[in-house]
Design a protein around this motif. Structure first.
Motif, PDB file in Angstrom:
ATOM      1  N   TRP A 118      56.484 -23.349 -20.001  1.00  0.00           N
ATOM      2  CA  TRP A 118      57.416 -22.969 -19.208  1.00  0.00           C
ATOM      3  C   TRP A 118      56.897 -23.004 -17.667  1.00  0.00           C
ATOM      4  O   TRP A 118      55.732 -22.859 -17.566  1.00  0.00           O
ATOM      5  N   TRP A 119      57.546 -22.987 -16.878  1.00  0.00           N
ATOM      6  CA  TRP A 119      57.171 -22.749 -15.307  1.00  0.00           C
ATOM      7  C   TRP A 119      58.523 -22.105 -14.570  1.00  0.00           C
ATOM      8  O   TRP A 119      59.539 -22.167 -14.982  1.00  0.00           O
ATOM      9  N   VAL A 120      57.908 -21.454 -13.265  1.00  0.00           N
ATOM     10  CA  VAL A 120      59.035 -21.017 -12.519  1.00  0.00           C
ATOM     11  C   VAL A 120      58.825 -21.211 -11.117  1.00  0.00           C
ATOM     12  O   VAL A 120      57.344 -20.887 -10.702  1.00  0.00           O
ATOM     13  N   ASN A 121      59.453 -21.714 -10.535  1.00  0.00           N
ATOM     14  CA  ASN A 121      59.121 -22.201  -9.028  1.00  0.00           C
ATOM     15  C   ASN A 121      59.988 -21.129  -7.979  1.00  0.00           C
ATOM     16  O   ASN A 121      61.121 -21.356  -8.243  1.00  0.00           O
ATOM     17  N   ASP A 122      59.311 -20.114  -7.517  1.00  0.00           N
ATOM     18  CA  ASP A 122      59.831 -19.116  -6.744  1.00  0.00           C
ATOM     19  C   ASP A 122      59.418 -19.098  -5.299  1.00  0.00           C
ATOM     20  O   ASP A 122      58.931 -18.065  -4.997  1.00  0.00           O
ATOM     21  N   LEU A 123      58.804 -20.211  -4.987  1.00  0.00           N
ATOM     22  CA  LEU A 123      57.997 -20.220  -3.382  1.00  0.00           C
ATOM     23  C   LEU A 123      59.121 -19.895  -2.344  1.00  0.00           C
ATOM     24  O   LEU A 123      60.321 -20.012  -2.613  1.00  0.00           O
ATOM     25  N   LYS A 124      58.811 -19.268  -1.499  1.00  0.00           N
ATOM     26  CA  LYS A 124      59.186 -18.643  -0.418  1.00  0.00           C
ATOM     27  C   LYS A 124      59.383 -19.521   0.979  1.00  0.00           C
ATOM     28  O   LYS A 124      60.118 -19.215   1.869  1.00  0.00           O
ATOM     29  N   GLN A 125      58.036 -20.158   1.027  1.00  0.00           N
ATOM     30  CA  GLN A 125      57.913 -20.797   2.183  1.00  0.00           C
ATOM     31  C   GLN A 125      57.747 -22.115   2.226  1.00  0.00           C
ATOM     32  O   GLN A 125      57.759 -22.810   0.970  1.00  0.00           O
ATOM     33  N   GLY A 126      57.774 -23.027   3.380  1.00  0.00           N
ATOM     34  CA  GLY A 126      57.754 -24.347   3.244  1.00  0.00           C
ATOM     35  C   GLY A 126      58.851 -25.261   2.780  1.00  0.00           C
ATOM     36  O   GLY A 126      59.936 -24.751   2.686  1.00  0.00           O
ATOM     37  N   THR A 127      58.557 -26.335   1.946  1.00  0.00           N
ATOM     38  CA  THR A 127      59.695 -27.083   1.374  1.00  0.00           C
ATOM     39  C   THR A 127      60.211 -26.439   0.109  1.00  0.00           C
ATOM     40  O   THR A 127      60.993 -26.871  -0.486  1.00  0.00           O
ATOM     41  N   PRO A 177      65.097 -21.587  -5.819  1.00  0.00           N
ATOM     42  CA  PRO A 177      64.258 -21.291  -7.094  1.00  0.00           C
ATOM     43  C   PRO A 177      64.690 -21.983  -7.977  1.00  0.00           C
ATOM     44  O   PRO A 177      65.993 -22.352  -8.030  1.00  0.00           O
ATOM     45  N   TYR A 178      64.101 -22.223  -9.256  1.00  0.00           N
ATOM     46  CA  TYR A 178      64.133 -23.221 -10.176  1.00  0.00           C
ATOM     47  C   TYR A 178      63.239 -23.028 -11.132  1.00  0.00           C
ATOM     48  O   TYR A 178      61.918 -22.469 -10.941  1.00  0.00           O
ATOM     49  N   SER A 179      63.432 -23.317 -12.446  1.00  0.00           N
ATOM     50  CA  SER A 179      62.657 -23.054 -13.515  1.00  0.00           C
ATOM     51  C   SER A 179      62.892 -24.146 -14.670  1.00  0.00           C
ATOM     52  O   SER A 179      64.004 -24.538 -14.638  1.00  0.00           O
ATOM     53  N   ASP A 180      61.931 -24.181 -15.551  1.00  0.00           N
ATOM     54  CA  ASP A 180      62.264 -25.038 -16.708  1.00  0.00           C
ATOM     55  C   ASP A 180      61.471 -24.222 -17.994  1.00  0.00           C
ATOM     56  O   ASP A 180      60.162 -24.199 -17.854  1.00  0.00           O
ATOM     57  N   TRP A 181      62.150 -23.898 -18.832  1.00  0.00           N
ATOM     58  CA  TRP A 181      61.861 -23.275 -19.894  1.00  0.00           C
ATOM     59  C   TRP A 181      61.493 -24.135 -21.326  1.00  0.00           C
ATOM     60  O   TRP A 181      60.868 -23.826 -22.259  1.00  0.00           O
ATOM     61  N   THR A 182      61.469 -25.509 -21.036  1.00  0.00           N
ATOM     62  CA  THR A 182      60.930 -26.566 -21.949  1.00  0.00           C
ATOM     63  C   THR A 182      60.403 -27.447 -21.418  1.00  0.00           C
ATOM     64  O   THR A 182      60.232 -28.652 -21.700  1.00  0.00           O
ATOM     65  N   ALA A 183      59.221 -27.196 -20.374  1.00  0.00           N
ATOM     66  CA  ALA A 183      58.233 -28.130 -19.792  1.00  0.00           C
ATOM     67  C   ALA A 183      57.328 -28.723 -20.792  1.00  0.00           C
ATOM     68  O   ALA A 183      56.797 -28.064 -21.882  1.00  0.00           O
ATOM     69  N   ASP A 184      56.971 -29.876 -20.739  1.00  0.00           N
ATOM     70  CA  ASP A 184      55.874 -30.547 -21.200  1.00  0.00           C
ATOM     71  C   ASP A 184      54.563 -30.555 -20.034  1.00  0.00           C
ATOM     72  O   ASP A 184      54.713 -31.253 -19.106  1.00  0.00           O
ATOM     73  N   TRP A 185      53.328 -29.855 -20.672  1.00  0.00           N
ATOM     74  CA  TRP A 185      52.408 -29.719 -19.767  1.00  0.00           C
ATOM     75  C   TRP A 185      51.371 -30.884 -20.160  1.00  0.00           C
ATOM     76  O   TRP A 185      50.182 -31.099 -19.381  1.00  0.00           O
ATOM     77  N   THR A 186      51.629 -31.681 -20.826  1.00  0.00           N
ATOM     78  CA  THR A 186      50.629 -32.875 -21.070  1.00  0.00           C
ATOM     79  C   THR A 186      50.267 -33.789 -19.842  1.00  0.00           C
ATOM     80  O   THR A 186      51.193 -34.007 -19.286  1.00  0.00           O
TER      81      THR A 186
END
Length: 52
Positions: A6-15, A35-44
């Motif tokens: 999984w990953w969480v994008n919680d960046l506050k600056q830029g794009t 803010p956006y997240s993906d709890w079923t991400a594929d890191w391959t």
């Protein structure tokens, strides 16, 4: 990296997006703006991650 996770994008600056690249710096995925997240991400094949 390999496998699922999984990953969480919680960046506050830029794009507020994150780009994920393979070993040869070929773009694999660009996240939606935070803010956006993906709890079923594929890191391959993800080798490089850049906030942009």
């Amino acid at each position: 990296m390999t496998g699922s996770g999984w990953w969480v994008n919680d960046l506050k600056q830029g794009t507020r997006k994150v780009k994920m690249y393979d070993y040869g710096y070929n773009l694999i995925y660009t996240t939606p703006a935070s803010p956006y997240s993906d709890w079923t991400a594929d890191w391959t094949d993800v080798y490089h991650i850049y906030a942009c």
